[in-house]
Motif scaffolding. Structure first.
Motif, PDB file in Angstrom:
ATOM      1  N   PRO A   1       0.831  -1.214   0.000  1.00 14.57           N
ATOM      2  CA  PRO A   1       0.000   0.000   0.000  1.00 14.57           C
ATOM      3  C   PRO A   1       0.862   1.259   0.000  1.00 14.57           C
ATOM      4  CG  PRO A   1       0.025  -0.971   2.176  1.00 14.57           C
ATOM      5  CD  PRO A   1       0.766  -1.925   1.279  1.00 14.57           C
ATOM      6  N   ARG A   2       0.251   2.359  -0.427  1.00  9.92           N
ATOM      7  CA  ARG A   2       0.921   3.652  -0.529  1.00  9.92           C
ATOM      8  C   ARG A   2       1.620   4.061   0.775  1.00  9.92           C
ATOM      9  NH1 ARG A   2      -0.091   8.613  -3.193  1.00  9.92           N
ATOM     10  NH2 ARG A   2       0.064  10.399  -1.838  1.00  9.92           N
ATOM     11  N   GLU A   3       0.977   3.763   1.892  1.00  9.44           N
ATOM     12  CA  GLU A   3       1.501   4.185   3.195  1.00  9.44           C
ATOM     13  C   GLU A   3       2.860   3.541   3.492  1.00  9.44           C
ATOM     14  OE1 GLU A   3      -1.784   2.523   3.093  1.00  9.44           O
ATOM     15  OE2 GLU A   3      -2.311   4.508   2.315  1.00  9.44           O
ATOM     16  N   SER A   4       3.132   2.416   2.865  1.00  9.96           N
ATOM     17  CA  SER A   4       4.396   1.722   3.145  1.00  9.96           C
ATOM     18  C   SER A   4       5.498   2.122   2.177  1.00  9.96           C
ATOM     19  CB  SER A   4       4.191   0.213   3.060  1.00  9.96           C
ATOM     20  OG  SER A   4       3.189  -0.179   3.950  1.00  9.96           O
ATOM     21  N   LEU A   5       5.189   3.014   1.225  1.00 11.18           N
ATOM     22  CA  LEU A   5       6.186   3.389   0.214  1.00 11.18           C
ATOM     23  C   LEU A   5       6.798   4.738   0.563  1.00 11.18           C
ATOM     24  CD1 LEU A   5       4.036   2.481  -2.916  1.00 11.18           C
ATOM     25  CD2 LEU A   5       5.830   1.080  -1.892  1.00 11.18           C
ATOM     26  N   LEU A   6       7.966   5.001   0.009  1.00  8.98           N
ATOM     27  CA  LEU A   6       8.620   6.304   0.177  1.00  8.98           C
ATOM     28  C   LEU A   6       9.146   6.716  -1.188  1.00  8.98           C
ATOM     29  CD1 LEU A   6       9.536   8.422   2.349  1.00  8.98           C
ATOM     30  CD2 LEU A   6      11.731   7.234   2.349  1.00  8.98           C
ATOM     31  N   GLU A   7       8.703   7.918  -1.635  1.00  6.58           N
ATOM     32  CA  GLU A   7       9.118   8.378  -2.965  1.00  6.58           C
ATOM     33  C   GLU A   7      10.442   9.131  -2.900  1.00  6.58           C
ATOM     34  OE1 GLU A   7       6.207  10.604  -5.101  1.00  6.58           O
ATOM     35  OE2 GLU A   7       4.611   9.176  -4.676  1.00  6.58           O
ATOM     36  N   PHE A   8      11.091   9.275  -4.021  1.00  7.47           N
ATOM     37  CA  PHE A   8      12.348  10.009  -4.165  1.00  7.47           C
ATOM     38  C   PHE A   8      13.390   9.530  -3.164  1.00  7.47           C
ATOM     39  CE2 PHE A   8       9.108  12.639  -6.079  1.00  7.47           C
ATOM     40  CZ  PHE A   8       9.685  12.871  -7.311  1.00  7.47           C
ATOM     41  N   SER A   9      13.461   8.224  -3.015  1.00  3.14           N
ATOM     42  CA  SER A   9      14.399   7.616  -2.095  1.00  3.14           C
ATOM     43  C   SER A   9      14.545   6.171  -2.541  1.00  3.14           C
ATOM     44  CB  SER A   9      13.806   7.707  -0.689  1.00  3.14           C
ATOM     45  OG  SER A   9      14.658   7.104   0.227  1.00  3.14           O
ATOM     46  N   LYS A  10      15.634   5.534  -2.127  1.00  2.81           N
ATOM     47  CA  LYS A  10      15.801   4.125  -2.510  1.00  2.81           C
ATOM     48  C   LYS A  10      14.711   3.286  -1.847  1.00  2.81           C
ATOM     49  CE  LYS A  10      19.780   4.632  -4.628  1.00  2.81           C
ATOM     50  NZ  LYS A  10      19.617   4.887  -6.057  1.00  2.81           N
ATOM     51  N   PHE A  11      14.113   2.439  -2.653  1.00  2.00           N
ATOM     52  CA  PHE A  11      13.158   1.488  -2.101  1.00  2.00           C
ATOM     53  C   PHE A  11      13.711   0.113  -2.442  1.00  2.00           C
ATOM     54  CE2 PHE A  11       9.336  -1.079  -1.894  1.00  2.00           C
ATOM     55  CZ  PHE A  11       8.743  -0.600  -0.748  1.00  2.00           C
ATOM     56  N   ASN A  12      14.196  -0.574  -1.427  1.00  2.00           N
ATOM     57  CA  ASN A  12      14.906  -1.846  -1.649  1.00  2.00           C
ATOM     58  C   ASN A  12      13.996  -3.038  -1.396  1.00  2.00           C
ATOM     59  OD1 ASN A  12      17.091  -0.232  -2.031  1.00  2.00           O
ATOM     60  ND2 ASN A  12      18.105  -0.749  -0.096  1.00  2.00           N
ATOM     61  N   MET A  13      14.202  -4.048  -2.211  1.00  2.00           N
ATOM     62  CA  MET A  13      13.415  -5.268  -2.036  1.00  2.00           C
ATOM     63  C   MET A  13      14.308  -6.479  -2.260  1.00  2.00           C
ATOM     64  SD  MET A  13      10.002  -4.204  -4.115  1.00  2.00           S
ATOM     65  CE  MET A  13      10.909  -3.093  -5.145  1.00  2.00           C
ATOM     66  N   CYS A  14      13.950  -7.569  -1.624  1.00  4.72           N
ATOM     67  CA  CYS A  14      14.612  -8.826  -1.952  1.00  4.72           C
ATOM     68  C   CYS A  14      13.542  -9.898  -2.021  1.00  4.72           C
ATOM     69  CB  CYS A  14      15.715  -9.174  -0.955  1.00  4.72           C
ATOM     70  SG  CYS A  14      15.176 -10.027   0.512  1.00  4.72           S
ATOM     71  N   VAL A  15      13.742 -10.841  -2.908  1.00  2.00           N
ATOM     72  CA  VAL A  15      12.838 -11.992  -2.979  1.00  2.00           C
ATOM     73  C   VAL A  15      13.699 -13.222  -2.748  1.00  2.00           C
ATOM     74  CG1 VAL A  15      11.172 -13.292  -4.351  1.00  2.00           C
ATOM     75  CG2 VAL A  15      11.322 -10.814  -4.619  1.00  2.00           C
ATOM     76  N   ASN A  16      13.467 -13.876  -1.621  1.00  3.51           N
ATOM     77  CA  ASN A  16      14.184 -15.122  -1.329  1.00  3.51           C
ATOM     78  C   ASN A  16      13.141 -16.220  -1.160  1.00  3.51           C
ATOM     79  OD1 ASN A  16      13.169 -14.559   1.210  1.00  3.51           O
ATOM     80  ND2 ASN A  16      15.162 -13.992   2.091  1.00  3.51           N
ATOM     81  N   GLY A  17      13.568 -17.359  -0.720  1.00  2.00           N
ATOM     82  CA  GLY A  17      12.592 -18.434  -0.594  1.00  2.00           C
ATOM     83  C   GLY A  17      13.171 -19.658   0.050  1.00  2.00           C
ATOM     84  N   SER A  18      12.275 -20.552   0.398  1.00  2.00           N
ATOM     85  CA  SER A  18      12.706 -21.801   1.020  1.00  2.00           C
ATOM     86  C   SER A  18      11.995 -22.956   0.333  1.00  2.00           C
ATOM     87  CB  SER A  18      12.367 -21.774   2.509  1.00  2.00           C
ATOM     88  OG  SER A  18      10.976 -21.631   2.657  1.00  2.00           O
ATOM     89  N   SER A  19      12.581 -24.113   0.446  1.00  2.00           N
ATOM     90  CA  SER A  19      11.960 -25.321  -0.107  1.00  2.00           C
ATOM     91  C   SER A  19      12.499 -26.504   0.690  1.00  2.00           C
ATOM     92  CB  SER A  19      12.315 -25.467  -1.587  1.00  2.00           C
ATOM     93  OG  SER A  19      13.606 -26.008  -1.736  1.00  2.00           O
ATOM     94  N   PRO A  20      11.820 -27.636   0.620  1.00  2.00           N
ATOM     95  CA  PRO A  20      12.330 -28.800   1.364  1.00  2.00           C
ATOM     96  C   PRO A  20      13.765 -29.147   0.944  1.00  2.00           C
ATOM     97  CG  PRO A  20      10.122 -29.216   0.559  1.00  2.00           C
ATOM     98  CD  PRO A  20      10.547 -27.924  -0.058  1.00  2.00           C
ATOM     99  N   ALA A  21      14.128 -28.815  -0.313  1.00  3.72           N
ATOM    100  CA  ALA A  21      15.464 -29.157  -0.800  1.00  3.72           C
ATOM    101  C   ALA A  21      16.526 -28.139  -0.399  1.00  3.72           C
ATOM    102  CB  ALA A  21      15.427 -29.291  -2.318  1.00  3.72           C
ATOM    103  N   GLY A  22      16.094 -27.012   0.168  1.00  3.56           N
ATOM    104  CA  GLY A  22      17.061 -25.987   0.567  1.00  3.56           C
ATOM    105  C   GLY A  22      16.561 -24.605   0.230  1.00  3.56           C
TER     106      GLY A  22
END
Ligand SMILES: *[C@@H]1O[C@H](CO)[C@@H](O)[C@H](O)[C@H]1NC(C)=O
Ligand SMILES: *[C@@H]1O[C@H](CO)[C@@H](O)[C@H](O)[C@H]1NC(C)=O
Ligand SMILES: *[C@@H]1O[C@H](CO)[C@@H](O)[C@H](O)[C@H]1NC(C)=O
Length: 414
Positions: free
Chosen positions: A204-225
């Motif tokens: 949502p908009r409230e969680s964003l910040l404009e004119f600034s770095k907005f960093n994200m990562c997508v990681n994950g898990s699985s039974p295999a590692g």
């Protein structure tokens, strides 16, 4: 702002892995009898902000006893997102910058000295380089692909992805985000799920910040590692897609077409929009002419006038909008509005035969045939009536004759 307490465990090895690449030089740079050495104890630490790293150093020992001097440090680092070197000069002993944790982190530093004894000119020492190559964790081929973020009408942002080329079975993805005003990373508040698999995140908009770095990562898990982590850093104001332009109206006065529309709904300020019109004109000769026009009058004027082309039969318009260059460095076009057309123009402008007048001819022809049939039918009706009238007169006459004539003469009148 930076909280060293949050340095993850794996980072203990981080600073140890830094490679030093001092340029080989035989002569030291001297000033006021001291060697202008590069800053000492350069350390790069990760406070866990998804690539926003902090760099620390100390003054070189060789300059400790100098008085009446200004010591500055020049720091250059390779911006892997923009693919260019960035340079800063500071008197401080710390600096924070954004890096892509999927690529080598390269920092170059030198000391600059300015004293009375250097004749007030700044003497630059030699440069030293630090490189950190992050160790990719997680299974190869499991990193997500095609990561895209769209900030819809500045109301909410959706970031979507495709699973990696070799996704381990039963894997679960997680998205974490961070910006300058957050003390720590947060997990995605609402995942977008397609066929029971996480394929995106809605923020949502409230969680964003404009004119600034907005960093994200997508990681994950699985039974295999664990899955390989993907890192992204964006500026959200460059990912806006306005809503569809609504209520497009066309009016025509004395051959002047006036097009009006309303700004798209959503939270993009009107002065931040630009519009594009697409017109398609059907000419009297049956050909179609397409035209596009971009209007960047600060988005406040939501109308456009143009002359109707003399040979045109009908013109249709569509409008779309985008955030303009005064408000962001980029953005996405909205979808096209509904198509609105002028009234169809009859033979008024048509001097040549075309499809439409042919259709007209056929219609007139059919009408003519129907009219002919109708008149024939009426004529026939009248004839039948006349003959029946004649018959009636004859019977009446015969009756009269029969009454008045002697029966002897009757055979003549039969
Ligand atoms: C600075 O001064 C201290 C004490 O006067 C001395 O021990 C030290 O060696 C000096 N350092 C340098 C780099 O000259
Ligand atoms: C220092 O600067 C002055 C004038 O700016 C100049 O005359 C002098 O030669 C300079 N000295 C050195 C050592 O560069
Ligand atoms: C994913 O990244 C976040 C943020 O760095 C971290 O807290 C979390 O433990 C990671 N999860 C997995 C499964 O690697």
């Amino acid at each position: 702002m930076l909280l060293p307490k949050m340095v993850p465990v794996w980072l203990s090895a981080f600073t140890l892995l830094l490679l030093t690449r001092d340029p080989v030089s035989t002569s030291e740079i001297m000033a006021c009898g001291a060697s202008v050495d590069p800053p000492a104890n350069i350390e790069i630490t990760d406070p866990g902000f998804l690539g926003y790293l902090s760099i620390h150093w100390t003054q070189p020992a060789s300059l400790q006893n100098l008085t009446g001097c200004t010591v500055r440090y020049q720091l250059r680092y390779y911006d892997t997102y923009d693919e260019r070197w960035r340079s800063v000069r500071t008197v401080k002993l710390t600096y924070a910058a954004q890096f892509d944790l999927e690529k080598p982190v390269t920092v170059k530093m030198l000391t600059m000295l300015k004293c009375a004894c250097t004749n007030e000119t700044e003497v630059q020492g030699k440069e030293t380089e630090r490189v950190y190559i992050p160790e990719p964790a997680g299974m190869a081929g499991s990193r997500i692909r095609d990561f895209h973020c769209v900030y819809y009408g500045k109301e909410y942002m959706e970031c979507t992805w495709e699973p990696g080329p070799v996704p381990p079975p039963n894997s679960q993805h997680y998205l974490y985000y961070w910006h300058m005003e957050m003390e720590e990373t947060k997990e995605c508040p609402e995942y977008i799920i397609l066929s029971e698999v996480r394929r995106g995140c809605r923020i949502p908009r409230e969680s964003l910040l404009e004119f600034s770095k907005f960093n994200m990562c997508v990681n994950g898990s699985s039974p295999a590692g664990s899955l390989r982590t993907a890192y992204f850093s964006i500026e959200v104001q460059n990912h806006v897609k306005p809503a569809v332009v609504s209520s497009v109206q066309i009016s025509e006065i004395d051959g002047l077409l006036k097009l009006d529309w309303s700004p798209p709904s959503g939270l993009v300020p009107e002065q931040c929009l630009e519009y594009e019109l697409e017109s398609s004109t059907l000419m009297a000769n049956g050909k179609e002419q397409k035209q596009r026009k971009t209007l960047v009058n600060l988005g406040l004027d939501t109308s456009y006038d143009l002359l109707r082309e003399a040979e045109s039969k009908k013109t249709c318009f569509q409008v779309r909008s985008k955030v303009n260059m005064y408000c962001a460095d980029g953005g996405f076009w909205s979808d096209w509005s509904q198509t609105k057309c002028t009234e169809e123009n009859g033979t008024q402008y048509g001097t040549t035969w075309n499809h439409l007048s042919l259709v007209g001819l056929v219609v007139i022809g059919i009408a003519g045939v129907i009219l002919l049939c109708l008149s024939l039918w009426i004529l026939k009706k009248i004839c039948i009536k006349k003959t029946s009238k004649k018959d009636a007169i004859y019977t009446l006459y015969k009756q009269k004759v029969n009454e008045t004539m002697p029966t002897i003469l009757s055979p003549i009148f039969k």
